[in-house]
Design an enzyme around this catalytic site. Structure first.
Site, PDB file in Angstrom:
ATOM      1  N   CYS A  23     117.531 -52.752 127.821  1.00 18.12           N
ATOM      2  CA  CYS A  23     118.519 -52.748 129.081  1.00 18.12           C
ATOM      3  C   CYS A  23     120.027 -53.951 128.399  1.00 18.12           C
ATOM      4  CB  CYS A  23     117.708 -53.473 130.163  1.00 18.12           C
ATOM      5  SG  CYS A  23     117.407 -55.391 128.923  1.00 18.12           S
ATOM      6  N   CYS A  26     119.700 -56.593 126.062  1.00 18.68           N
ATOM      7  CA  CYS A  26     119.556 -56.097 124.617  1.00 18.68           C
ATOM      8  C   CYS A  26     120.836 -55.417 124.469  1.00 18.68           C
ATOM      9  CB  CYS A  26     119.042 -54.473 124.657  1.00 18.68           C
ATOM     10  SG  CYS A  26     116.876 -54.891 125.309  1.00 18.68           S
ATOM     11  N   ASP A 422     144.330 -38.299 141.521  1.00 21.86           N
ATOM     12  CA  ASP A 422     145.220 -37.273 140.271  1.00 21.86           C
ATOM     13  C   ASP A 422     145.623 -35.927 141.540  1.00 21.86           C
ATOM     14  OD1 ASP A 422     146.051 -35.444 138.710  1.00 21.86           O
ATOM     15  OD2 ASP A 422     144.884 -34.168 139.039  1.00 21.86           O
ATOM     16  N   ASP A 622     140.182 -33.490 138.388  1.00 24.13           N
ATOM     17  CA  ASP A 622     139.624 -32.334 137.828  1.00 24.13           C
ATOM     18  C   ASP A 622     139.958 -32.274 136.874  1.00 24.13           C
ATOM     19  OD1 ASP A 622     141.753 -31.586 138.717  1.00 24.13           O
ATOM     20  OD2 ASP A 622     141.685 -29.895 139.277  1.00 24.13           O
ATOM     21  N   ASP A 626     142.815 -35.997 133.033  1.00 25.49           N
ATOM     22  CA  ASP A 626     142.107 -37.238 134.145  1.00 25.49           C
ATOM     23  C   ASP A 626     140.963 -37.742 133.748  1.00 25.49           C
ATOM     24  OD1 ASP A 626     144.121 -36.462 136.117  1.00 25.49           O
ATOM     25  OD2 ASP A 626     142.360 -34.860 137.045  1.00 25.49           O
TER      26      ASP A 626
END
Length: 819
Positions: A23, A26, A422, A622, A626
């Site tokens: 977690c 930690c 984008d 996409d 990017d």
């Protein structure tokens, strides 16, 4: 020997694989331990990749020892890096076995609801619950013990204490009443909590592998071998053997093995995955090329200028890793509260035990009241509050084309105030299209251009082919076709030599382009690629026309931007394309903030700058270019149909590639976040009320167990309400200027409208649009300017009906207004 062993001494940066973290607390403990090592200047621990990045001059051995002393295991990251090491898929059998052992314990509850007595003997309940508690649930004890050693609490500690209390009370009651006692026991509570939490941990572990997949997909762009020319002989060598100064031989269709400079040959390279440029780029001697780009039609000799870690592709990979590493881990609300909640519950339980025992002398009743405190404080509701809402919310989103891969993204998206798009492939189609043809006879120009390129696989040739096919034109046969690398193509058509290419080709042929120069300049200013068509022989060449290629705006882009503005989110745009193309798209869509000609690193920097300015930022893209920005953003949103890298890096993927889904993703995130807050609110109120009641002896363990079950049922039932979520409907028709007639109302009088219509490129298109409008109103007057794509209409028909009819005719309406 691992080269990373002395990496700190040489470069000041080293990476370590960390195991045992469960977690965010930690992560904080590991960072604290490493930061205490002399010589460490900065440390960042990434829970998703289970890796620590350390800056400074500390000895690696000291860092490994510090991590081990903190209760975790560490190892120097192998030279191959995270992209090359396999992450083991978490085993499913513990979860399945825990469920099989727990279901019989839950059966009596279901039977009781139906009026049936399915109660199991106490000894059988004990037999079923024990392996779940101490074998399959051992991980929670281990992690909880580490938290105690570090002087803090976490979710694992709550699970261990709560389930142990329920299990211990059950054993006590069972032994007190005899193994055949029919009294109420709480084995089903302890086993159910452990099983549900195991399910969440299993799903979380599977999700952690996505960052490694993203980097592996980036690495896949780099070919494993390279064809080099040494001493006049072409030889295939391993990529690792490639050196700066080598001559790469890049054949047509091959991927460039490394960054370099063209020394011989002409061709076009598709660098869209790396730079965002939508069209293939011409490469001539002296031009720079990027490793990972795909060569077009010509043979190139490339002098290598960068290899390995210095290449652009490697830099993009590092930027993705760095963006993920520096991103502050989200501190789950439950984990933050756990640090205080656990000690408080234990203190209240101890006070209850001592208070009742000393005051009444009835230590058995005192023990029951103390255990009741721990049972009522069982973290089942706290543990279910977030994952149930997330699971139901993500399921509802997936049914409508929104795939949420990252729970952190779902939690963060509710607070977004900026969405950065984008351009290529996100707001536009991402495919070059023929958008304009100019000349004395535009249809004839397109037909001849199609003939010249009919055997070519170039993207622009395919665009011409599609345009000709769409308009039903017949293409004459061509012969003696040959490519003119870096300039264009020529062929024999109808007994004459035709040339199709760029301005440089026209200049070499001595063709006069003055008559169409203004139109070409206008198209180039808008970011379009211009090809010239000419006929004749060198020195006596006649220009027939020009063709302009561009990228169409997606039909849903206009509404996507409008919807974001309507919910108070600011849309922006970043693109690797030229300023003309960026300006044209931004003006059409109403995006005020945009930046053009940015490289992948600059996109990520722009996103970081927006976040540093106080914004909560989503990046929508996409392509590989990017990926760094998607990783740097608070929320990365990838468009389906793009690259695997973008989708692996992003927390949210839009499966239909429709930009309108961005607003829907924000909406489902906001609704899910509200459910999470409601669930956590109920869980906390339940504890605030239930714990005092148990402490004062007003709630026996049986009622405490019932209340615990009720709290869980309430949380799950509330989360299930998300199943009815649907994407928001489209916005109402766009309002006109104040004082004008609403666009959805017909007055019977003529109204002047102005529309921006994409896809028109010739007289044939003008005729179709005019005929479409006059099909609604025979007396309508239509004026069309092909250069600006503006259509002025004087008609009695309603604006929305006109726009819809033009859209259906195949010409997207991207802007509209009533004068």
């Amino acid at each position: 020997m691992n080269k990373n062993i002395d990496q700190l001494a040489k470069t000041g940066v080293a990476s370590f694989d960390i195991s045992g973290m469960t977690c965010a607390s930690c992560v904080a403990r590991v960072e604290k331990a490493i930061r205490a090592v002399p010589g460490v200047e900065e440390v960042g621990v990434n829970l998703a990749t289970e890796r620590a990045s350390v800056h400074g001059s500390a000895a690696p051995g000291a860092i490994l020892a510090a991590v081990k002393n903190a209760g975790y295991e560490a190892a120097v990251t192998p030279d191959a890096g995270p992209a090359q090491r396999e992450r083991a898929t978490p085993a499913r059998w513990p979860l399945v076995l825990a469920a099989l052992l727990t279901v019989p314990l839950l059966a009596p509850m279901l039977g009781q609801a139906a009026g049936l007595d399915w109660a199991l003997p106490g000894w059988l309940q004990w037999l079923l619950a024990t392996p779940v508690q101490f074998w399959l649930g051992a991980r929670f004890y281990r992690a909880g013990w580490k938290a105690l050693r570090a002087g803090s609490g976490n979710m694992d500690l709550l699970v261990a204490i709560g389930t142990s209390a329920a299990y211990g009370l059950s054993v006590y009651l069972l032994l007190r009443g005899g193994v055949h006692s029919g009294g109420h026991l709480y084995f089903e509570s302890s086993a159910t909590v452990i099983t549900l939490v195991l399910l969440g941990k299993w799903l979380e572990a599977r999700a952690k592998g996505q960052t490694v997949e993203a980097i592996r997909a980036l690495e896949a762009l780099r070919p494993s071998e390279a064809l080099v020319r040494r001493n006049g002989v072409d030889t295939t060598i391993a990529l690792d053997a490639l050196r700066v100064g080598d001559l790469l031989v890049v054949r047509p269709g091959a991927r460039v093995a490394a960054d370099g400079r063209v020394v011989e040959g002409r061709s076009h390279l598709d660098e869209s995955l790396l730079t965002g440029e939508s069209l293939p780029l011409a490469k001539v001697p002296g031009a720079r090329v990027t490793g990972g780009a795909v060569n077009g039609e010509g043979l190139l000799l490339v002098e290598v200028t960068a290899v390995g870690h210095d290449s652009m592709l490697s830099r993009i990979i590092r930027q993705v890793e760095d963006a993920q590493a520096v991103k502050a881990p989200v501190q789950r609300l439950v984990d933050r509260v756990s640090a205080v909640f656990v000690p408080v519950v234990l203190l209240i339980s101890l006070v209850t035990l001592l208070g009742w025992g000393l005051a009444t002398g009835d230590w058995q009743a005192a023990l029951l009241n103390a255990v009741a405190v721990q049972v009522i404080a069982c973290p089942c509701a706290l543990g279910l509050a977030t994952p149930t809402a997330i699971m139901v919310g993500t399921g509802a989103a997936a049914r409508h084309g929104i795939l949420i891969r990252d729970a952190e993204a779902l939690e963060r998206a509710h607070a977004l105030d900026t969405v950065v798009f984008d351009k290529t492939g996100t707001l536009t189609e991402g495919r070059p299209q023929l958008v304009a043809v100019e000349g004395v006879d535009p249809a004839r120009v397109a037909t001849l251009a199609g003939a010249v390129q009919q055997h070519s696989e170039h993207p622009l040739a395919r665009a011409v082919e599609a345009w000709v096919r769409e308009h039903g034109l017949a293409v004459p046969p061509a012969g003696a076709a040959r490519a003119l690398p870096g300039r264009g193509v020529q062929a024999e058509v109808e007994g004459r030599t035709l040339y199709l290419g760029n301005a440089r080709l026209m200049e070499e042929l001595g063709a006069a382009t003055d008559a169409l120069r203004a139109g070409a300049g206008r198209h180039e200013a808008e970011g379009r690629t211009v090809s010239w068509l000419a006929r004749g022989e060198p020195g006596a060449v006649e220009v027939l026309g020009l063709l302009a290629f561009g990228d169409r705006v997606k039909e849903g882009a206009f509404e996507a931007v409008a919807r974001l503005k309507a919910i108070g989110v600011t849309p922006r745009m970043l693109t690797g394309d030229n300023r003309g193309a960026a300006r044209a798209v931004a003006e059409v869509l109403g995006i005020e903030g945009y930046t053009a000609q940015v490289l992948p690193a600059e996109k990520a920097d722009a996103v970081r700058a927006a976040i540093a300015a106080g914004g909560t930022v989503a990046m929508v893209g996409d392509g590989i270019n990017d990926a760094p920005a998607l990783a740097a953003a608070d929320v990365g949103i990838a468009m389906a149909g793009g690259t695997d890298v973008a989708m692996h890096t992003a927390g949210i993927t839009l499966m239909r590639g429709d930009p309108r889904l961005v607003a829907d993703a924000i909406d489902v995130s906001q609704r899910t976040w509200r459910k999470i807050r409601q669930n956590l609110g109920w869980a906390f109120v339940y504890n605030l009320v239930g714990i005092p009641l148990a402490a004062f002896g007003l709630l026996n363990p049986v009622l405490a167990g019932a209340a615990m079950a009720l709290s869980s049922v309430s949380v799950v039932a509330n989360a299930l309400l998300l199943r009815g979520w649907r994407p928001s409907s489209s916005l109402s028709p766009i309002s006109t200027k104040a004082g004008s007639v609403p666009v959805n109302q017909s007055t019977g009088e003529k109204t002047m409208y102005e529309l921006t219509v994409e896809g028109m490129s010739c007289g044939h298109c003008v005729g179709r649009v005019t005929k479409t409008v006059q099909g609604l109103d025979q007396e309508a007057k239509v004026e069309i300017d092909l250069a600006t794509k503006k259509v002025k209409i004087d008609s009695r028909a309603e604006l929305e009906k006109i726009a819809a009819a033009i859209d259906e005719a195949g010409y997207p309406v991207t802007a509209r207004s009533a004068a």
